[in-house]
Design a protein around this motif. Structure first.
Motif, short mmCIF file in Angstrom:
data_model
loop_
_atom_site.label_atom_id
_atom_site.label_comp_id
_atom_site.label_asym_id
_atom_site.label_seq_id
_atom_site.Cartn_x
_atom_site.Cartn_y
_atom_site.Cartn_z
N GLY A 5 40.93 2.01 -1.85
CA GLY A 5 42.07 2.90 -1.62
C GLY A 5 42.92 2.45 -0.45
N ALA A 6 42.26 1.99 0.60
CA ALA A 6 43.00 1.49 1.77
C ALA A 6 43.80 0.24 1.41
N ALA A 7 43.20 -0.64 0.60
CA ALA A 7 43.90 -1.86 0.20
C ALA A 7 45.09 -1.54 -0.71
N VAL A 8 44.90 -0.62 -1.66
CA VAL A 8 46.00 -0.23 -2.55
C VAL A 8 47.13 0.42 -1.75
N THR A 9 46.77 1.27 -0.79
CA THR A 9 47.78 1.89 0.06
C THR A 9 48.57 0.83 0.82
N ALA A 10 47.87 -0.15 1.39
CA ALA A 10 48.56 -1.22 2.12
C ALA A 10 49.49 -2.01 1.20
N LEU A 11 49.05 -2.29 -0.03
CA LEU A 11 49.90 -3.03 -0.96
C LEU A 11 51.13 -2.22 -1.38
N VAL A 12 50.95 -0.93 -1.61
CA VAL A 12 52.10 -0.09 -2.00
C VAL A 12 53.10 0.02 -0.86
N VAL A 13 52.61 0.19 0.36
CA VAL A 13 53.51 0.27 1.52
C VAL A 13 54.23 -1.06 1.72
N ALA A 14 53.51 -2.18 1.56
CA ALA A 14 54.15 -3.50 1.69
C ALA A 14 55.21 -3.70 0.60
N ALA A 15 54.91 -3.28 -0.63
CA ALA A 15 55.91 -3.39 -1.71
C ALA A 15 57.11 -2.50 -1.43
N TRP A 16 56.86 -1.32 -0.88
CA TRP A 16 57.94 -0.41 -0.54
C TRP A 16 58.87 -1.02 0.49
N ILE A 17 58.29 -1.61 1.53
CA ILE A 17 59.10 -2.24 2.58
C ILE A 17 59.83 -3.46 2.02
N ALA A 18 59.12 -4.29 1.26
CA ALA A 18 59.74 -5.50 0.71
C ALA A 18 60.84 -5.17 -0.28
N SER A 19 60.72 -4.02 -0.96
CA SER A 19 61.74 -3.67 -1.95
C SER A 19 63.08 -3.34 -1.32
N ARG A 20 63.11 -3.23 -0.02
CA ARG A 20 64.37 -3.02 0.69
C ARG A 20 65.25 -4.27 0.58
N TRP A 21 64.62 -5.46 0.56
CA TRP A 21 65.37 -6.71 0.52
C TRP A 21 65.23 -7.45 -0.80
N TRP A 22 64.16 -7.22 -1.53
CA TRP A 22 63.91 -7.93 -2.77
C TRP A 22 63.75 -6.96 -3.92
N CYS A 23 64.32 -7.29 -5.05
CA CYS A 23 64.17 -6.51 -6.28
C CYS A 23 63.62 -7.44 -7.35
N VAL A 24 62.61 -6.96 -8.07
CA VAL A 24 61.99 -7.75 -9.12
C VAL A 24 62.06 -6.93 -10.40
N GLY A 25 62.42 -7.58 -11.50
CA GLY A 25 62.52 -6.87 -12.76
C GLY A 25 62.20 -7.75 -13.94
N TRP A 26 61.82 -7.10 -15.03
CA TRP A 26 61.55 -7.79 -16.28
C TRP A 26 62.27 -7.06 -17.40
N THR A 27 62.89 -7.84 -18.28
CA THR A 27 63.57 -7.29 -19.44
C THR A 27 62.94 -7.88 -20.70
N SER A 28 62.72 -7.06 -21.71
CA SER A 28 62.08 -7.54 -22.94
C SER A 28 62.98 -8.51 -23.69
N VAL A 29 62.37 -9.23 -24.61
CA VAL A 29 63.11 -10.21 -25.40
C VAL A 29 64.22 -9.54 -26.20
N GLU A 30 63.94 -8.35 -26.71
CA GLU A 30 64.96 -7.62 -27.46
C GLU A 30 66.08 -7.14 -26.55
N GLY A 31 65.80 -7.06 -25.26
CA GLY A 31 66.81 -6.65 -24.31
C GLY A 31 66.91 -5.16 -24.09
N GLY A 32 66.04 -4.39 -24.70
CA GLY A 32 66.17 -2.95 -24.58
C GLY A 32 65.23 -2.30 -23.60
N SER A 33 64.10 -2.91 -23.29
CA SER A 33 63.12 -2.32 -22.38
C SER A 33 63.10 -3.08 -21.07
N TRP A 34 62.88 -2.37 -19.97
CA TRP A 34 62.82 -3.03 -18.68
C TRP A 34 61.83 -2.34 -17.76
#
Length: 148
Positions: A5-34
């Motif tokens: 739980g402590a490790a997951v919390t640290a990863l979520v907080v790190a992702a939250w902070i990093a998402s301020r400067w970086w955005c990561v996304g995936w779009t399906s081959v059909e182009g409709g889901s992301w």
């Protein structure tokens, strides 16, 4: 569970902070889901109008270099109107949840560890050194099976 739980919390907080400067996304081959992670929020959705390949499929990474410090998405976002259906979950919500679960696991483990010390009653933690093992605990009445 407490360390996980402590490790997951640290990863979520790190992702939250990093998402301020970086955005990561995936779009399906059909182009409709992301799926995307950015601006302090995890988004998953489907755009029926885009199905048919008009979007760019695959992984995408965006770097934000603007200087606005408070441009996170702070609230949940649910869209069910057609053609777009999406769910946005701010990352502070899973961070709070994992922090609470991890803190509860740590809190529950600490007294159990203390009671498990040699010479103490496993029920109430009373110091049983000098008391025969078959004599009930003077504090709570439990019979200890541990050797003193």
């Amino acid at each position: 569970m407490k360390w996980g739980g402590a490790a997951v919390t640290a990863l979520v907080v790190a992702a939250w902070i990093a998402s301020r400067w970086w955005c990561v996304g995936w779009t399906s081959v059909e182009g409709g889901s992301w799926v995307s992670l950015g601006w302090g929020r995890f988004d998953v959705g489907r755009d029926i109008a885009v199905i048919g390949g008009r979007a760019f499929p695959g992984w995408h990474v965006w770097h934000r270099n603007d200087l606005f410090l408070f441009d996170f998405y702070w609230w949940f976002d649910v869209r069910v109107s057609s053609p777009t259906q999406s769910l946005g979950i701010p990352l502070w919500a899973p961070a709070v949840l994992t922090t609470a679960l991890s803190a509860a696991a740590w809190r529950l483990d600490t007294p159990a560890r203390r009671r498990a010390r040699v010479g103490h009653c496993p029920n109430c933690g009373y110091d049983r050194r000098g008391i025969a093992p078959d004599v009930p605990c003077p504090e709570c009445g439990a019979v200890s099976s541990t050797k003193v």
